[in-house]
Scaffold this motif. Sequence first.
Motif, PDB file in Angstrom:
ATOM      1  N   SER A   1     -48.061  31.709  74.301  1.00 51.71           N
ATOM      2  CA  SER A   1     -49.214  31.370  72.921  1.00 51.71           C
ATOM      3  C   SER A   1     -50.456  31.014  73.554  1.00 51.71           C
ATOM      4  O   SER A   1     -51.992  31.515  73.666  1.00 51.71           O
ATOM      5  CB  SER A   1     -48.911  30.813  71.675  1.00 51.71           C
ATOM      6  N   GLU A   2     -50.595  30.041  74.600  1.00 53.53           N
ATOM      7  CA  GLU A   2     -52.593  29.770  75.618  1.00 53.53           C
ATOM      8  C   GLU A   2     -52.880  30.544  76.181  1.00 53.53           C
ATOM      9  O   GLU A   2     -54.007  30.574  75.595  1.00 53.53           O
ATOM     10  CB  GLU A   2     -52.101  28.378  75.962  1.00 53.53           C
TER      11      GLU A   2
ATOM     12  N   TRP B   1     -58.098  27.144  78.844  1.00 50.70           N
ATOM     13  CA  TRP B   1     -56.606  27.552  78.047  1.00 50.70           C
ATOM     14  C   TRP B   1     -55.587  27.058  78.116  1.00 50.70           C
ATOM     15  O   TRP B   1     -54.477  27.434  77.405  1.00 50.70           O
ATOM     16  CB  TRP B   1     -56.238  28.988  79.213  1.00 50.70           C
TER      17      TRP B   1
ATOM     18  N   GLN C   1     -57.924  36.244  75.012  1.00 51.96           N
ATOM     19  CA  GLN C   1     -58.438  36.849  73.788  1.00 51.96           C
ATOM     20  C   GLN C   1     -60.397  36.838  73.401  1.00 51.96           C
ATOM     21  O   GLN C   1     -61.387  37.194  73.334  1.00 51.96           O
ATOM     22  CB  GLN C   1     -58.337  36.876  72.257  1.00 51.96           C
ATOM     23  N   SER C   2     -60.092  35.374  73.440  1.00 51.24           N
ATOM     24  CA  SER C   2     -61.321  34.051  73.491  1.00 51.24           C
ATOM     25  C   SER C   2     -62.171  34.612  74.614  1.00 51.24           C
ATOM     26  O   SER C   2     -63.610  34.468  74.799  1.00 51.24           O
ATOM     27  CB  SER C   2     -61.214  32.444  73.594  1.00 51.24           C
TER      28      SER C   2
ATOM     29  N   THR D   1     -54.096  33.787  73.492  1.00 51.61           N
ATOM     30  CA  THR D   1     -55.318  33.314  73.481  1.00 51.61           C
ATOM     31  C   THR D   1     -56.798  33.103  74.166  1.00 51.61           C
ATOM     32  O   THR D   1     -58.074  33.197  73.689  1.00 51.61           O
ATOM     33  CB  THR D   1     -55.583  31.493  72.578  1.00 51.61           C
TER      34      THR D   1
ATOM     35  N   TYR E   1     -54.357  24.743  76.212  1.00 49.06           N
ATOM     36  CA  TYR E   1     -54.886  23.749  75.132  1.00 49.06           C
ATOM     37  C   TYR E   1     -54.523  22.546  74.468  1.00 49.06           C
ATOM     38  O   TYR E   1     -54.614  21.827  73.953  1.00 49.06           O
ATOM     39  CB  TYR E   1     -54.612  24.665  74.012  1.00 49.06           C
TER      40      TYR E   1
END
Length: 192
Positions: free
Chosen positions: A129-130, A118, A136-137, A133, A120
């Motif tokens: 934001s990480e 996570w 969700q992934s 994302t 990134y």
Amino acid sequence: MKMNRTEATEAIKMNKTGLWRKMGMGLCMFLMLGAVSCDDDDEDEVEVFDNNTFFQDMTANSMFDDWDADSDGVFNDDEFTVSFFETWDTDDNGVLSDSELTAAENDFAITGADWDTWDYDANGTIEMSEFQTGAQSTNLFDTWYTTWDADADGMLEDREYTDGVFDLWDTDADGMLTDVEYTTFYDTYYGV
């Protein structure tokens, strides 16, 4: 009446013995009374909290309202994810550290999360934001979101959210948290 030396010595010994007996009896009484007053069954009367108490405390601190970005009275997926990011960011510095993620894994019974993927930008922390994302992934919160949505309307009301969190912490499923569990979890993550 005059006493001879031997009689006087014996009288003194008797007085000392009597004094020691009285002091010993007094000490025994003191200890017994202390033991009785200390035995107020605290071990048998552990304070417990139910999910209604948890709900009342959560709604009193207005966190749900703060996380409900569109102020519609329910959480969508994004608001739900943000709520956990902000909950787990216990030092309120806007990022999740390894120690915060490890604590969250333990306290929210998460298994198999690979937080490194996570991160990134590979800076050793996870920003909002990480986190969004990554969540969700990996579908990390999908099970909770679906399970907690008691009326199956695709949104979480404040009561559904608090009941869901409470159920995570009520590991023996008796509908209660002990004062230690409640204080440890609630104060760490939701105390204001």
